[in-house]
Design a protein around this motif. Structure first.
Motif, PDB file in Angstrom:
ATOM      1  N   SER A  59       8.229   1.653   0.346  1.00 31.94           N
ATOM      2  CA  SER A  59       8.702   0.656  -0.641  1.00 31.94           C
ATOM      3  C   SER A  59       9.212  -0.503   0.349  1.00 31.94           C
ATOM      4  O   SER A  59       9.285  -0.451   1.503  1.00 31.94           O
ATOM      5  CB  SER A  59       9.881   1.075  -1.634  1.00 31.94           C
TER       6      SER A  59
ATOM      7  N   ASP B  79       7.755  -1.659  -6.566  1.00 29.56           N
ATOM      8  CA  ASP B  79       7.923  -1.467  -5.095  1.00 29.56           C
ATOM      9  C   ASP B  79       9.415  -1.787  -4.603  1.00 29.56           C
ATOM     10  O   ASP B  79       9.788  -1.339  -3.538  1.00 29.56           O
ATOM     11  CB  ASP B  79       6.914  -2.210  -4.136  1.00 29.56           C
ATOM     12  N   HIS B  80       9.893  -2.728  -5.181  1.00 32.62           N
ATOM     13  CA  HIS B  80      11.179  -3.245  -4.618  1.00 32.62           C
ATOM     14  C   HIS B  80      12.314  -2.129  -5.078  1.00 32.62           C
ATOM     15  O   HIS B  80      13.387  -1.769  -4.378  1.00 32.62           O
ATOM     16  CB  HIS B  80      11.669  -4.569  -5.362  1.00 32.62           C
TER      17      HIS B  80
ATOM     18  N   SER C  83      12.089   1.634  -5.872  1.00 33.84           N
ATOM     19  CA  SER C  83      11.113   2.560  -5.794  1.00 33.84           C
ATOM     20  C   SER C  83      11.432   3.804  -4.724  1.00 33.84           C
ATOM     21  O   SER C  83      11.390   3.655  -3.605  1.00 33.84           O
ATOM     22  CB  SER C  83       9.816   2.176  -5.436  1.00 33.84           C
TER      23      SER C  83
ATOM     24  N   ILE D 234       4.237  -0.775  -1.107  1.00 34.62           N
ATOM     25  CA  ILE D 234       4.470  -2.463  -1.368  1.00 34.62           C
ATOM     26  C   ILE D 234       3.236  -3.005  -1.743  1.00 34.62           C
ATOM     27  O   ILE D 234       2.136  -2.841  -1.367  1.00 34.62           O
ATOM     28  CB  ILE D 234       4.905  -2.920   0.072  1.00 34.62           C
TER      29      ILE D 234
ATOM     30  N   HIS E 275       5.206  -7.300  -9.177  1.00 31.80           N
ATOM     31  CA  HIS E 275       6.011  -6.210  -8.905  1.00 31.80           C
ATOM     32  C   HIS E 275       6.988  -6.150  -9.749  1.00 31.80           C
ATOM     33  O   HIS E 275       7.458  -7.098 -10.707  1.00 31.80           O
ATOM     34  CB  HIS E 275       6.433  -6.061  -7.303  1.00 31.80           C
TER      35      HIS E 275
ATOM     36  N   ASP F 278       5.245   3.526  -7.630  1.00 30.06           N
ATOM     37  CA  ASP F 278       5.609   4.380  -6.119  1.00 30.06           C
ATOM     38  C   ASP F 278       4.446   4.775  -5.387  1.00 30.06           C
ATOM     39  O   ASP F 278       4.513   5.754  -4.594  1.00 30.06           O
ATOM     40  CB  ASP F 278       6.363   5.686  -6.676  1.00 30.06           C
TER      41      ASP F 278
END
Length: 416
Positions: free
Chosen positions: A356, A63-64, A66, A98, A34, A95
């Motif tokens: 996210s 995902d972190h 986003s 997770i 990620h 996007d």
């Protein structure tokens, strides 16, 4: 040969010797990364002018960050996306949710596969019978360039579930109970091999929750022995059934066996500041809360959202509580929309955010302030994990989170 499930997976992927050695050089089937951790290896990867061993077996997600909540994180995300697009990654998911949820939604995650990821909760792939594990960025750099990794073979603890899970409980309560029994280091560099003999068997969502948090017990792998539940999930996802399943030998060499009678389980909760600081919910006095969070890779799936909707339909959450819901992926969000859960929960006062990581890692979309007390479906409640050092987080199931949001507090009588 008396092999456990992870013994067989490692041996079948071994590139040196017999695969029985303590340390094994093994090929991998897939690699997960990620934005926040892949960003740490980009400079070295490009400096060495490396190439990705097989772009079709790499899943990258942002995902972190986003969407990014700061200039610094926007730059990190942009660099990650630049690198991923330049490398022409086949599975670049922007996007979409997770990474760990996106892994199990992807056909690369198969029973019996060996998967590495740049995040500790990659272990969640074990919910499908895969040996999946998280590694640091240096190890991921090596795996990304070579398609291989080095492993020390873990000893295996067999965990057998039997009995019937009460309606008030879920996989979250099961893994919290295992944390209570084993502690944060009770499976340090072990494989937790889960045998589901419950009646009825655990749902796939429950299995993902258990496998995800096996790493909180220190496990290298947290893997369910695949069965008809596994096959049904893979068939629905891939439109075909997996081939020969990797199963442990009947007389496999286990370090020891732990049996858990699910019929005797009651709702569990982890108090600050450890996911292993677990007690029965019924033991707690009233603790007012300011925040309730339903999300993260350990939860945020459709059954979690369904349970919250069942608890809150036609009701309104406590006026002093902010209930934040983050579906683990866009696919899950769409399911929740189709089933009417989003409408039900929004009318009850919940806030839905982009799929996210969000506040689980203290990143954005609901981080905690100094006086906040939170009940959460996330996987960690270490001090400062979800925000301010002085905030307090309690870990529980989605149903317990919903009940606490309605009452405005955590208390032993939530199920009375």
């Amino acid at each position: 040969m008396r092999e456990t499930l992870s013994d067989k997976v490692i041996r079948s992927h071994a590139l040196n010797g017999t695969g029985q050695e303590d340390y094994v050089h093994a090929r991998i089937d897939a690699l997960l990364g990620h934005d926040a951790t892949i960003a740490l290896l980009i400079n070295e990867f490009e400096r060495r002018q490396l190439s990705i061993w097989d772009k079709s077996k790499v899943i990258f997600t942002n995902d972190h960050f986003s969407p990014a909540a700061s200039i610094e994180r926007a730059d990190i995300s942009a660099n990650f996306l630049r690198f991923s697009r330049n490398q022409k990654i086949d599975h670049l998911l922007v996007d979409k949710g997770i990474c760990h949820q996106l892994l199990v939604e992807n056909s690369l995650c198969q029973p019996g596969s060996l998967i590495v990821g740049a995040d500790s909760h990659t272990i969640m792939g074990g919910g499908l019978g895969a040996c999946a594990t998280g590694m640091g960025s240096t190890d991921i750099l090596f795996a990304l360039a070579t398609g291989t990794t080095w492993l020390r073979k873990p000893k295996t603890i067999r965990v057998i579930f039997h009995g019937s899970l009460p309606e008030t409980c879920s996989g979250r309560d099961i893994i919290l109970e295992l944390l209570r029994l084993l502690g944060e280091d009770g499976a340090q560099y072990r494989c937790l091999e889960f045998h589901d003999h419950a009646q009825p068997k655990l749902s796939q969502d429950d299995r993902f929750a258990i496998a995800n948090m096996a790493v909180e017990i220190g496990a290298k792998f947290g893997v369910f022995v695949p069965d008809e539940i596994t096959l049904a999930y893979c068939h629905a996802r891939d439109k075909q059934t997996p081939g020969n399943l990797v199963l442990p030998d009947a007389d496999a060499d286990y370090e020891y066996t732990l049996e858990l009678d699910l019929s005797a389980l009651s709702p569990r909760i982890a108090k600050p500041w450890s996911p292993a600081n677990v007690v029965a919910l019924s033991e707690l006095d009233s603790i007012p809360i300011s925040t309730a969070f339903l999300g993260s890779c350990s939860s945020g799936r459709i059954e979690d959202i369904q349970e919250a909707a069942e608890e809150l339909e036609g009701k309104t959450i406590h006026p002093d509580v902010r209930l934040i819901i983050i579906p683990a992926s866009i696919n899950i969000f769409k399911q929740a929309l189709d089933k009417g859960y989003v409408k039900t929960l929004t009318e009850a006062g919940a806030i839905f955010n982009q799929s996210s990581c969000g506040p689980c890692g203290g990143i954005d979309k609901g981080v905690l302030g100094s006086t906040d007390v939170c009940i959460s479906t996330s996987n960690r409640n270490f001090r400062g994990r979800m925000g301010h050092w002085d905030s307090r987080t309690y870990l529980a199931s989605a149903r317990t989170v919903a009940r606490a949001a309605l009452k405005g507090c955590i208390s032993g009588d939530l199920y009375s």
